[in-house]
Design an enzyme around this catalytic site. Sequence first.
Site, PDB file in Angstrom:
ATOM      1  N   SER A   1       0.841  -1.200   0.000  1.00 54.44           N
ATOM      2  CA  SER A   1       0.000   0.000   0.000  1.00 54.44           C
ATOM      3  C   SER A   1       0.873   1.246   0.000  1.00 54.44           C
ATOM      4  O   SER A   1       2.001   1.229   0.501  1.00 54.44           O
ATOM      5  CB  SER A   1      -0.893   0.022   1.244  1.00 54.44           C
ATOM      6  OG  SER A   1      -0.111   0.241   2.420  1.00 54.44           O
ATOM      7  N   ASP A   2       0.365   2.323  -0.588  1.00 59.49           N
ATOM      8  CA  ASP A   2       0.954   3.619  -0.282  1.00 59.49           C
ATOM      9  C   ASP A   2       0.718   3.842   1.209  1.00 59.49           C
ATOM     10  O   ASP A   2      -0.110   3.172   1.840  1.00 59.49           O
ATOM     11  CB  ASP A   2       0.322   4.723  -1.146  1.00 59.49           C
ATOM     12  CG  ASP A   2       1.242   5.924  -1.310  1.00 59.49           C
ATOM     13  OD1 ASP A   2       2.165   6.100  -0.479  1.00 59.49           O
ATOM     14  OD2 ASP A   2       1.043   6.703  -2.259  1.00 59.49           O
ATOM     15  N   TRP A   3       1.430   4.786   1.796  1.00 59.32           N
ATOM     16  CA  TRP A   3       1.450   4.911   3.252  1.00 59.32           C
ATOM     17  C   TRP A   3       0.061   5.308   3.779  1.00 59.32           C
ATOM     18  O   TRP A   3      -0.441   6.382   3.488  1.00 59.32           O
ATOM     19  CB  TRP A   3       2.553   5.886   3.641  1.00 59.32           C
ATOM     20  CG  TRP A   3       3.881   5.220   3.884  1.00 59.32           C
ATOM     21  CD1 TRP A   3       4.692   5.421   4.961  1.00 59.32           C
ATOM     22  CD2 TRP A   3       4.557   4.238   3.078  1.00 59.32           C
ATOM     23  NE1 TRP A   3       5.819   4.623   4.866  1.00 59.32           N
ATOM     24  CE2 TRP A   3       5.764   3.881   3.730  1.00 59.32           C
ATOM     25  CE3 TRP A   3       4.250   3.592   1.880  1.00 59.32           C
ATOM     26  CZ2 TRP A   3       6.655   2.928   3.228  1.00 59.32           C
ATOM     27  CZ3 TRP A   3       5.143   2.641   1.364  1.00 59.32           C
ATOM     28  CH2 TRP A   3       6.329   2.318   2.033  1.00 59.32           C
TER      29      TRP A   3
END
Length: 752
Positions: free
Chosen positions: A267-269
């Site tokens: 995932s992106d953060w």
Amino acid sequence: SQSTSTRTSTSTRSSSTTVSTTTTTSSTTSSSSPTGSLSPAWQTAYTKAKAAVAKLSLSEKVSLGTGVQWQRGHCVGNTAAISTINFPGLCLQDGPLGIRFADLVSVFPAGINAAATFNRDLIQQRGAALGAEFKAKGINVALGPAMNIARIPAAGRNWEGFGGDPYLNGEAAFQTIVGIQSNGVQACAKHYINNEQEKNRGSASSEVDDRTEHEIYALPFLQSVRANVASVMCSYNKINGTYACGNDKTLNQILKTEFAFPGYVMSDWWAQMDVGSVTKGLDMSMPGDTAYNSGQTYFGQTLVTQVQNGNVPQSRIDDLATRILASWYYLGQDSGYPAVNFDSWSSSSSANQHVNVQGDHKTLIRKIAAASTVLLKNSKNLLPFNRPSSLAIIGSHAAPNPSGINSCSDRGCNTGVLAQGWGSGTAEYPYLSDPTSAIRTQATSDGTSITTSTSDTDTTAAANAARGKSAAIVFVTADSGEEYITVEGNKGDRNDLNLWHNGNSLISAVAAVNPNTVVVVQTVGQVLMEAWVDHPNVTSIVWSGLSGQEAGNALVDILYGVVNPSGRLPYTIAKSASDYPASISSASSIPYSEGLLVDYRWFDAKNIAPRYEFGFGLSYTTFSYASLSVSGSIGTGSTPSGPGTSVSSYLHDKVITVSFTLTNTGSRAGTEIAQLYISPPSSAGSPPYLLKGFESVYLAAGASTTVTIQLSRFDFSIWSSAQQKFVVPGGTHGITVGPSSRIRSLTGSLVV
């Protein structure tokens, strides 16, 4: 993102690459790894990974995909060690142009500048140098390259990617990944997918049709898979109503099945929305907490419980663990890989060993910075300079930020030389070569007198400095970045396409008094130039983009002809903002209503004259094109259906050869960027011209060479939503070759 040699037979050029992922024979769903479709190197990695996974408990398998949470490890992303299989945990670190939050690193030209070189060799060398630095700091995963399409000129992070064309993005992504991974570092293709603006990125839905998704936005990711990328980062936004990190269509169906991607998806953060995303194709939760410092996680024990309760199949956990370990083995990180030797959060941490990883990368950085500089105008052949008696240097952006080159966190200001945008995709300058100092050095050896005016607002002082000088150089900028930082009222995305800091007035004031005015544009992307571009005294326009730590030296190389400019625009510069097909949207649902007509495709289809077209750039010499030849045949057969269809060798093998003669007709050596565009038959419903080939060709004055560009069936294909595969439409395909998207020097065709 808040964001050993490669074991492949991949050749240097994707325009002549042997696909390492062969036609698939087994399904790649979220619950079964694509062992039937793998190259020998991936097969070996999978064999090792499966043996390791067999030794792990359920919680250990889950921990492979669970970040240890924000600021609880040395890197921006970290996973836990598992001693039973000698797994040290992973360090994941930004970003695409250099190592974030570390010292003694290099700041490379931004992705948009890499694209502007149109030079695969330089792009791959940039990737390799980045990989060398990441590895020497002990980083397992470099969070790049970024390859979102520059759909909207004002979009904040366009500068991190490779511009407005999917083919150029795909070629640049491919070469960058091959380079990074040649040094044993895992690359990460991001941000998957349709994260084309910063505004409302965590809530807005990009509404994209199936054909547009495949031909425009997914294409660079397809090429990343063909380059054997280890990981992919899913983005913050929704696609057609479903969040990217829990999107079965984009993750399981397109990426893991159709593209047969064998690596893992992170995932992106904080872009993960729920534990259920694990069944939709998400393999790794980053940085591991549900929200910034929440202390909770969607993976970890939460996921373990879901498996124990029967809500998530054990096979899915085996799959994510296998994918993560396979990528680690594939890059050889299980043997002799350096430990992390820096800390992102504290300068006093004992982890900081202050390892200097720069090597001689400044030489390559200067070369790429010059090769990515675009000469847009050069009337009167003012440039290159030849020992001018006097020069005026105008504007604050010719000199470094007086508070310090790294004084703004994540480069969140536009003060002094602009050589990278702002946000997570930035790095700390080890030094910054500024134009004023670099020009002064040259001027000293030439006996040129230098006058400066450093104010952007005092146009009287600027005019006084410029009056009577041999030439006056005006420095102007436009900046953008990520939405968590607001700079001068711009929350990531730019509010408009105007020059910042009184740029138009500054140029006009100087041009009013000096007939040899040179404008140098340091910018994240397109700006409106109509206020001054045709002024007879604006003699030359030099487009620097974001050129990294060697900004000043590289500019001098161009201004004085040490390097003959060969950069080309990786996007279209319009005469008016309203000429573009899309702008920043405040809507919760963003229709990509222009479809395939992104960037130059829109201008071509709608007969809109740009100020400077995609692919445009001048040289200090001239070139001519002749003798176009098209040979080969699309042949018989059809694209295999089902898993792996889009990476099939049938699609990607080279079957057509286009050749032509290129001659340097001028008086100095130089580099031409020859570009090939295909015009599909009208029945295809495609844009009028599509970039499908380019070559960077260096020629001595008067020299000629034969340039050859090979094309695959994929280059002639369109996505059939009905058949769910790429197909070559029947009919006459036009083939044009020239120095830009609108200068069509040679024309031929291929009948299918």
